[in-house]
Structure formats: structure tokens, C-alpha cells
Design an enzyme around this catalytic site. Sequence first.
Site, PDB file in Angstrom:
ATOM      1  N   ASP A   1     -10.889  -2.444  -3.946  1.00  0.00           N
ATOM      2  CA  ASP A   1     -10.963  -2.571  -2.521  1.00  0.00           C
ATOM      3  C   ASP A   1     -11.981  -1.734  -2.184  1.00  0.00           C
ATOM      4  OD1 ASP A   1     -10.714  -3.426  -0.024  1.00  0.00           O
ATOM      5  OD2 ASP A   1      -8.387  -3.401  -0.054  1.00  0.00           O
TER       6      ASP A   1
ATOM      7  N   GLU B   1      -7.530  -2.465 -13.957  1.00  0.00           N
ATOM      8  CA  GLU B   1      -7.168  -2.486 -12.447  1.00  0.00           C
ATOM      9  C   GLU B   1      -6.828  -3.960 -12.082  1.00  0.00           C
ATOM     10  OE1 GLU B   1      -6.190  -1.280  -9.939  1.00  0.00           O
ATOM     11  OE2 GLU B   1      -6.642   0.741  -9.245  1.00  0.00           O
TER      12      GLU B   1
ATOM     13  N   PHE C   1      -5.660 -11.467   3.478  1.00  0.00           N
ATOM     14  CA  PHE C   1      -4.418 -10.894   2.968  1.00  0.00           C
ATOM     15  C   PHE C   1      -4.039 -11.562   1.717  1.00  0.00           C
ATOM     16  CE2 PHE C   1      -2.089  -7.607   5.173  1.00  0.00           C
ATOM     17  CZ  PHE C   1      -1.320  -7.204   4.085  1.00  0.00           C
ATOM     18  N   VAL C   2      -4.334 -11.111   0.644  1.00  0.00           N
ATOM     19  CA  VAL C   2      -4.056 -11.989  -0.718  1.00  0.00           C
ATOM     20  C   VAL C   2      -2.823 -11.278  -1.463  1.00  0.00           C
ATOM     21  CG1 VAL C   2      -6.217 -12.785  -1.211  1.00  0.00           C
ATOM     22  CG2 VAL C   2      -5.891 -10.565  -2.057  1.00  0.00           C
TER      23      VAL C   2
ATOM     24  N   ARG D   1       4.797  -9.579  -5.597  1.00  0.00           N
ATOM     25  CA  ARG D   1       4.086  -9.266  -7.098  1.00  0.00           C
ATOM     26  C   ARG D   1       4.383 -10.184  -8.086  1.00  0.00           C
ATOM     27  NH1 ARG D   1       2.210  -4.075  -6.163  1.00  0.00           N
ATOM     28  NH2 ARG D   1       3.365  -2.510  -5.006  1.00  0.00           N
TER      29      ARG D   1
HETATM   30  C1  PRP Z   1      -4.195  -0.698  -4.997  1.00  0.00           C
HETATM   31  C2  PRP Z   1      -4.893  -0.995  -6.491  1.00  0.00           C
HETATM   32  C3  PRP Z   1      -5.851  -0.068  -6.577  1.00  0.00           C
HETATM   33  C4  PRP Z   1      -6.332   0.345  -5.282  1.00  0.00           C
HETATM   34  C5  PRP Z   1      -7.489  -0.021  -4.835  1.00  0.00           C
HETATM   35  O1  PRP Z   1      -3.223  -0.087  -5.026  1.00  0.00           O
HETATM   36  O2  PRP Z   1      -3.659  -1.382  -7.614  1.00  0.00           O
HETATM   37  O3  PRP Z   1      -4.968   0.834  -7.428  1.00  0.00           O
HETATM   38  O4  PRP Z   1      -4.965  -0.272  -4.284  1.00  0.00           O
HETATM   39  O5  PRP Z   1      -7.721   0.177  -3.591  1.00  0.00           O
HETATM   40  P1  PRP Z   1      -9.034   1.019  -3.170  1.00  0.00           P
HETATM   41  O6  PRP Z   1     -10.249   0.604  -4.040  1.00  0.00           O
HETATM   42  O7  PRP Z   1      -9.044   0.842  -1.722  1.00  0.00           O
HETATM   43  O8  PRP Z   1      -8.899   2.533  -3.420  1.00  0.00           O
HETATM   44  P2  PRP Z   1      -1.892   0.176  -4.052  1.00  0.00           P
HETATM   45  O9  PRP Z   1      -2.230   1.500  -3.333  1.00  0.00           O
HETATM   46  O10 PRP Z   1      -1.806  -1.061  -3.111  1.00  0.00           O
HETATM   47  O11 PRP Z   1      -0.806   0.433  -5.057  1.00  0.00           O
HETATM   48  P3  PRP Z   1       0.117  -0.745  -5.845  1.00  0.00           P
HETATM   49  O12 PRP Z   1      -0.646  -1.016  -7.005  1.00  0.00           O
HETATM   50  O13 PRP Z   1       1.432  -0.073  -6.352  1.00  0.00           O
HETATM   51  O14 PRP Z   1       0.288  -2.074  -4.772  1.00  0.00           O
END
Ligand code: PRP
Length: 187
Positions: free
Chosen positions: A110, A106, A159-160, A172
Site C-alpha cells: 500500500d 506479501e 476499500f478492498v 479475510r
Molecule cells: C497490510 C499488509 C502489509 C501492509 C502493507 O497489513 O499485509 O503488511 O498492510 O501496507 P503498507 O504498504 O502501507 O505498509 P496490515 O497491517 O493491514 O495487517 P494484516 O495483514 O494483519 O491485515
Amino acid sequence: MGWYDADIDRVIITEEELRAKTAELAKQVAADYASVDGLLLVCVLKGAVMFMADFSRELGKVGGPPAELEFMAVSSYGQGTTSSGVVRILKDLDRDIAGKHVIVVEDIVDSGLTLSWLLKYLESRSAKSVDVVALFRKPEAIKVPVPVKYVGFDIPTEFVVGYGLDYSERYREVPYVGILKPEVYQR
Ligand code: PRP
């Protein structure tokens, strides 16, 4: 200079630091899994692609077991930027993971909601073991406790962007991790 440099307030993790940490995480995983005959790495698109590409190559270089690379795409049902914990699979695993040692790769933990769901899902598919390596974690944002065995960096709840992390699908490709200038998301 990249087009993005002007939008970044400050760099919090440099390319060098990302490289060094990735190597360190790969060494830990290689040591812990020295006795298995293979690992199945599951990358959660899209944010983790950079880390998956670099981590998997490091793992090979430091003597880790042979790795298979799998990709999943999920989307959380939720309003705007807040995850709800209800996850929809947009792209599933291509093959059976029963009996395999799985490592979820991952980019960021968050709230922990995505990962918490994913771990249950992978266990329901009869993986032999499931561990998580996450390059970044926002400790202040955690809503559900998730067992993340390997963590790269704890980062502030700001906001990183960069190294896979986006703002509105951009940034990205930024090779470092930086904090976006507020005017960018206030536009
Ligand atoms: C991000 C990251 C995780 C998730 C974490 O993906 O890759 O999968 O958020 O967040 P959480 O701990 O609050 O569930 P995102 O949904 O932003 O998609 P992306 O990877 O395509 O940007």
C-alpha cells in the site's frame, strides 16, 4: 452464498483469476530460482496467509526449489489506518536466515512502508538474497519506492477485502477480492 456477499459492492478479482495469477507468479519464481537448492518464503501475517498457502503449493507443483515456510507478524506504530513506517515485531522469524535465498510473500503493498522496513531487516539478518512477491499493489498509495520484483494485480485505492484482506478483522475468508459497500464501514 456466503454471509459476506451482501456486503460486497462488486467483485474485482474472481477466484479463478486469483488462481491463474498465483500459478503465473509461481512459474516466474520457479524459473528465476531454478539454480538454487532451496528458498525460504517469509509470510507477513495475517493478510498474506491465503496467498502463502496457495503460492507455496503452486511453486512446488511447477517445479520450484524446495521451500521452507516462515511467518512474521509486525505492527506499524501509527494512527488508525495510516502506516507510520515505524514497525514493531510481534512475531519474529523462528530460525536463522543467514545465507538463504529469501522471498517475502506479501498480500498487498500500500504505502510501501512495511515492506521497506522489512527488506532492511531481512538484509540485516544476512540473507543471501531477498526478493518480494506481492499479490496486490495500490500504485496510487505508494509513499516510499520499494523493489517488488513480482506483482500480481494493481488495484484501485478503494476499500478492498477478501483473500486475506480484512476490514476490521473480517472478510479475510472471502474467496474473491471485492469492494466493500460504503454503508458497511459507515455503520
Ligand atoms: C497490510 C499488509 C502489509 C501492509 C502493507 O497489513 O499485509 O503488511 O498492510 O501496507 P503498507 O504498504 O502501507 O505498509 P496490515 O497491517 O493491514 O495487517 P494484516 O495483514 O494483519 O491485515
